[in-house]
Scaffold this motif. Structure first.
Motif, PDB file in Angstrom:
ATOM      1  N   ALA A  36      95.009 -92.494 -14.384  1.00  0.00           N
ATOM      2  CA  ALA A  36      95.772 -91.254 -14.522  1.00  0.00           C
ATOM      3  C   ALA A  36      94.740 -90.155 -14.761  1.00  0.00           C
ATOM      4  O   ALA A  36      94.011 -90.198 -15.749  1.00  0.00           O
ATOM      5  N   TYR A  42      97.811 -90.379  -9.898  1.00  0.00           N
ATOM      6  CA  TYR A  42      97.339 -91.726 -10.213  1.00  0.00           C
ATOM      7  C   TYR A  42      96.491 -92.198  -9.047  1.00  0.00           C
ATOM      8  O   TYR A  42      96.874 -92.047  -7.889  1.00  0.00           O
ATOM      9  N   LEU A  97      94.702-100.122 -16.879  1.00  0.00           N
ATOM     10  CA  LEU A  97      95.110 -98.726 -16.884  1.00  0.00           C
ATOM     11  C   LEU A  97      93.999 -97.876 -17.494  1.00  0.00           C
ATOM     12  O   LEU A  97      93.470 -98.186 -18.554  1.00  0.00           O
ATOM     13  N   LYS A 154      94.003 -98.548 -12.265  1.00  0.00           N
ATOM     14  CA  LYS A 154      94.866 -97.417 -11.906  1.00  0.00           C
ATOM     15  C   LYS A 154      94.570 -96.308 -12.907  1.00  0.00           C
ATOM     16  O   LYS A 154      94.825 -96.463 -14.106  1.00  0.00           O
ATOM     17  N   LYS A 193      94.156 -95.469  -7.553  1.00  0.00           N
ATOM     18  CA  LYS A 193      93.803 -96.884  -7.657  1.00  0.00           C
ATOM     19  C   LYS A 193      92.389 -97.090  -7.135  1.00  0.00           C
ATOM     20  O   LYS A 193      91.979 -96.467  -6.162  1.00  0.00           O
TER      21      LYS A 193
END
Length: 182
Positions: free
Chosen positions: A116, A95, A21, A114, A97
């Motif tokens: 944000a 978001y 993340l 991923k 990827k």
């Protein structure tokens, strides 16, 4: 030399379903100092990009979201560490990827990430910042930035995320001003 120190290492990194993340932002400012919807959006806004350490093209600041911070705190931290800017973190743009060739580890062997991504209205450019010896900052118009993006997913975040968000922000403000939102 900056008194601030960049975080390093992977011990605090967050992962979800085999993805690392990541948090980042598209730092921006208005050329004339204010958001004037009568101006051409793409010529009135400048976005801040930084050089990549691993090849040609430019990037928006982003990096690992760590266990001891919120995603917003991570995005703001990365803006300071990599680009030397502080500001108002605005809305989540989405978001995105992507696959990292350089960040594969035991928790994410395929390098899936991923991100944000947020909009950040820049309020301050620091004279020194943690990665200033490795990073240069560049203020670009939106079309220049779209052309300069090292990664396709960042171009999508800019064009489909940031520009749409900013256009919607103006539409909402104009409806409120005209009393159409009641």
């Amino acid at each position: 030399m900056s008194d601030l120190v960049a975080r390093t290492g992977r011990l605090q990194q967050r992962y979800n379903d085999g993805c690392r993340l990541v948090a980042g932002c598209i730092p921006f400012r208005y050329r004339n100092g204010e958001d004037n919807s009568n101006d051409d959006l793409e010529s009135n806004i400048e976005v801040l990009m930084i050089n990549s350490q691993s090849g040609p093209g430019l990037l928006f600041p982003k990096g690992g979201w760590e266990n001891d911070e919120t995603v917003e705190e991570a995005a703001a931290r990365e803006a300071v560490e990599e680009a030397g800017v502080k500001g108002d973190l605005m809305d989540l743009l989405g978001y995105y990827k992507f696959k990292s060739k350089t960040h594969q580890d035991e928790f994410c062997p395929e390098g899936l990430c991923k991100a944000a991504m947020f909009a950040m209205l820049v309020k301050e450019e620091l004279g020194s910042w943690p990665e200033q010896s490795m990073r240069n900052r560049f203020w670009l118009t939106v079309p220049e930035a779209a052309q300069s993006c090292r990664h396709a997913w960042m171009r999508v975040a800019l064009v489909d995320g940031f520009l749409k968000w900013h256009g919607d922000k103006f539409a909402d403000r104009d409806r409120e001003r005209d009393g159409l939102d009641s």
